[in-house]
Design an enzyme around this catalytic site. Structure first.
Site, PDB file in Angstrom:
ATOM      1  N   SER A 234       0.825  -1.193   0.000  1.00  0.00           N
ATOM      2  CA  SER A 234       0.000   0.000   0.000  1.00  0.00           C
ATOM      3  C   SER A 234       0.875   1.266   0.000  1.00  0.00           C
ATOM      4  CB  SER A 234      -0.955  -0.050   1.204  1.00  0.00           C
ATOM      5  OG  SER A 234      -1.983   0.882   1.085  1.00  0.00           O
ATOM      6  N   ASP A 327      -8.590  -5.244  -6.127  1.00  0.00           N
ATOM      7  CA  ASP A 327      -8.213  -4.220  -5.149  1.00  0.00           C
ATOM      8  C   ASP A 327      -9.173  -3.038  -5.297  1.00  0.00           C
ATOM      9  OD1 ASP A 327      -7.032  -2.267  -3.612  1.00  0.00           O
ATOM     10  OD2 ASP A 327      -5.012  -2.537  -4.427  1.00  0.00           O
ATOM     11  N   HIS A 361      -6.872  -5.880  -1.715  1.00  0.00           N
ATOM     12  CA  HIS A 361      -5.730  -5.008  -1.421  1.00  0.00           C
ATOM     13  C   HIS A 361      -4.769  -5.616  -0.407  1.00  0.00           C
ATOM     14  CE1 HIS A 361      -3.682  -1.136  -1.321  1.00  0.00           C
ATOM     15  NE2 HIS A 361      -3.737  -1.141   0.004  1.00  0.00           N
TER      16      HIS A 361
END
Length: 418
Positions: A234, A327, A361
């Protein structure tokens, strides 16, 4: 005698567990549930319905779940599908050294719903999931400006060194670093804001800080020369990619669902300042669950601008992009593809992308509970991470093997063994 057997019942969290029920009447419909609590006593649960075979057994490696939280043959489905009782909780193991994550497996000889079950289970088994293997040591790091925890495998070393970066949640997250150390790597779980005396908020990405961390790691007597790896996810993957581009110490970088450009906060490194791309909340959407979907909150026109992409062609090492195609927090596959295209346009073959259909994600170590959405303490709202539980679980198993293979290939000196 009716029994529920889980083997091994005491193992590392990235190892599979074989689950069997025996001693049942033939063709009996049963419910098997899993229950776990985090350190704050938040409850996580899963369930699946099975039909015993003619021998009165249910073997999750062969039997197909008829319903519950998943359908089909998924031996670790009960672990991967653990869901929070309270919405938007995320199961993160905080104390990785002193206590395991305890998962209680219960067997009921009927179709039971967790919300209404009042009868005691017919059989139970506790499974202990550890995040640090025997002999792994943890050193608290307060060296210069560097703050974090260094995990060292047992033995003399030297070991291949890795910096582990998490995202925009701040603080210090250790569970991935401790598991990698259990697999033979020396890993520095690195905090970069909202921890001890570090800045309380992330206002800029100070690459000098991350270079100081890289130099600290390389100077450690148990760390193998001449370079280190970075594993990042991330917002951390944005920083990890910047480290790959600008720091000569970094020779192997894993970027999990991260952007290929600098977002929201400027990147500073010595005399260099990289102006960030801005994200607009006008592009956000609200999912039916109430969680915020951030996937499209950046201007797509900016994404098409090659000048906005980090100069990946300057990276001296190898880069592995891991992306979940579902995601919902970031258009991560588009970002990784832009970086790969830029590498190719400069005649570089140093990048590789692994794209996982159905994965969201938060791609974490194997058998980590799937997290579809969770509360984000920094943003002050629930964030949608996306993904399908079973496809996501498969991505976690496969990518974990690939990550270790990648680091062994590019961090170990010729003739080195791990």
């Amino acid at each position: 005698m009716l029994q529920l057997i889980a083997t091994p019942s005491n193992a590392l969290a990235d190892e599979p567990v074989s689950i069997r029920a025996i001693g049942l009447p033939p063709s009996q419909i049963v419910t098997i549930t899993a229950t776990a609590k985090d350190e704050k006593e938040n409850l996580f649960q899963s369930k699946a319905f099975y039909k015993a075979n003619e021998a009165g057994e249910v073997d999750l490696e062969q039997a197909s779940a008829l319903g519950g939280d998943y359908v089909g043959v998924h031996p670790m489905g009960l672990f991967c599908c653990l869901k929070p009782k309270r919405a938007f909780q995320r199961l993160i193991k905080k104390d990785v050294m002193n206590s395991p994550l305890c998962i209680c497996l219960d067997l009921y000889d009927s179709v039971c719903l967790l919300e209404t079950v009042r009868i005691p289970p017919k059989a139970s088994q506790i499974v202990h999931r550890w995040f640090a293997g025997p002999g792994v040591k943890r050193e608290q790091i307060r060296e210069g400006r560097v703050r974090g925890a260094l995990f060292l495998p047992p033995g003399k070393g030297p070991f291949p060194g890795i910096i582990d970066l998490f995202g925009f949640i701040g603080g210090l997250v250790e569970f991935r670093a401790s598991l990698l150390a259990s697999r033979g790597f020396a890993v520095l779980a690195l905090a970069y804001f909202a921890y001890e005396d570090l800045p309380k908020e992330l206002l800029e990405e100070d690459l000098d800080y991350f270079e100081e961390a890289a130099n600290f790691l390389l100077a450690h007597p148990k760390i193998q020369q001449p370079g280190i790896g970075v594993i990042s996810v991330s917002k951390g993957a944005e920083i990890g990619l910047a480290m790959a581009c600008y720091l000569k110490q970094v020779v192997a970088t894993v970027c999990i669902n991260g952007p290929s450009a600098i977002f929201d906060f400027p990147l500073r490194y010595r005399d260099l300042v990289v102006t960030p791309m801005r994200q607009s909340l006008e592009w956000t959407q609200i999912h039916a669950s109430g969680a915020v979907r951030l996937r499209h909150c950046s201007d797509p026109q900016n994404m098409l601008n090659p000048h906005k992409i980090l100069p990946v062609e300057k990276a001296q090492g190898k880069i592995l992009f891991i992306v979940g195609e579902n995601d919902e927090s970031l258009a991560s596959k588009l970002h990784a593809q832009r970086a790969m295209d830029r590498l190719r346009s400069h005649g570089r073959s140093s990048g590789r992308m692994l794209a996982y259909p159905g994965a969201g994600h938060l791609i974490e170590p194997p058998y980590s509970p799937f997290c579809f959405a969770s509360w984000h303490s920094v943003l002050g709202k629930p964030i949608l991470w996306g993904g399908d539980p079973i496809a996501h679980a498969a991505a976690q198993v496969h990518s974990w093997r690939e990550i270790q293979k990648f680091f062994r290939q590019h961090l170990l000196q010729s003739g080195g063994k791990l």
